[in-house]
Design a protein around this motif. Structure first.
Motif, PDB file in Angstrom:
ATOM      1  N   THR A 137       2.101  11.859   1.333  1.00 56.12           N
ATOM      2  CA  THR A 137       2.288  10.453   1.708  1.00 56.12           C
ATOM      3  C   THR A 137       3.768  10.094   1.802  1.00 56.12           C
ATOM      4  O   THR A 137       4.142   9.236   2.589  1.00 56.12           O
ATOM      5  CB  THR A 137       1.567   9.509   0.723  1.00 56.12           C
ATOM      6  OG1 THR A 137       2.056   9.734  -0.596  1.00 56.12           O
ATOM      7  CG2 THR A 137       0.064   9.704   0.774  1.00 56.12           C
ATOM      8  N   ASP A 166       5.491   8.514   4.931  1.00 57.33           N
ATOM      9  CA  ASP A 166       6.284   7.301   4.769  1.00 57.33           C
ATOM     10  C   ASP A 166       7.650   7.455   5.438  1.00 57.33           C
ATOM     11  O   ASP A 166       8.163   6.516   6.050  1.00 57.33           O
ATOM     12  CB  ASP A 166       6.445   6.974   3.289  1.00 57.33           C
ATOM     13  CG  ASP A 166       7.089   5.622   3.061  1.00 57.33           C
ATOM     14  OD1 ASP A 166       6.876   4.706   3.881  1.00 57.33           O
ATOM     15  OD2 ASP A 166       7.820   5.474   2.065  1.00 57.33           O
ATOM     16  N   CYS A 180       1.495   3.625   6.037  1.00 52.98           N
ATOM     17  CA  CYS A 180       1.862   4.833   5.282  1.00 52.98           C
ATOM     18  C   CYS A 180       2.443   4.483   3.922  1.00 52.98           C
ATOM     19  O   CYS A 180       2.191   5.170   2.928  1.00 52.98           O
ATOM     20  CB  CYS A 180       2.856   5.667   6.078  1.00 52.98           C
ATOM     21  SG  CYS A 180       2.128   6.390   7.544  1.00 52.98           S
ATOM     22  N   ASP A 181       3.214   3.431   3.864  1.00 48.06           N
ATOM     23  CA  ASP A 181       3.784   3.001   2.589  1.00 48.06           C
ATOM     24  C   ASP A 181       2.684   2.571   1.627  1.00 48.06           C
ATOM     25  O   ASP A 181       2.704   2.921   0.447  1.00 48.06           O
ATOM     26  CB  ASP A 181       4.771   1.861   2.830  1.00 48.06           C
ATOM     27  CG  ASP A 181       5.595   1.558   1.595  1.00 48.06           C
ATOM     28  OD1 ASP A 181       5.902   2.502   0.844  1.00 48.06           O
ATOM     29  OD2 ASP A 181       5.935   0.390   1.378  1.00 48.06           O
TER      30      ASP A 181
END
Length: 81
Positions: free
Chosen positions: A65, A69, A45-46
C-alpha cells in the motif's frame, strides 16, 4: 477559454447542426473521466494504507500500500499540473 468554446460550438453547428454540437460536447466531456480518475487515485490508495495499518495486517500488505500511495502521490501531482 470562453471564446474558444464559443467558436467550437459555432463551427460545429455550422458544419453538422445539432449533431455537431452534440459531438463537440461529447469530445469535451470525454476528458472528464480521466481527470477524475487521476484526482481520486491518490486518496483511495492513502486510505487503503491507513486501513491496513489500523487493522494490523501483515507488514507486507503495508509495503504494497505504501508503493501504491507513492504512485497516488505522483498522479495527484500530475493532476494538479
Amino acid at each position: 477559454p470562453v471564446l474558444v468554446l464559443a467558436s467550437i460550438i459555432y463551427l460545429s453547428f455550422q458544419l453538422c447542426d445539432l449533431f455537431g454540437v452534440a459531438l463537440a460536447a461529447i469530445g469535451m466531456l470525454s476528458n472528464l473521466a480521466t481527470g477524475l480518475t487521476i484526482d481520486v487515485y491518490g486518496p483511495v490508495c492513502d486510505n487503503a494504507g491507513g486501513i491496513a495499518e489500523m487493522a494490523e495486517l501483515h507488514p507486507g500488505v503495508r509495503e504494497k500500500t505504501d508503493a501504491l500511495d507513492a504512485a497516488g502521490n505522483t498522479t495527484a501531482a500530475i493532476g494538479k499540473g
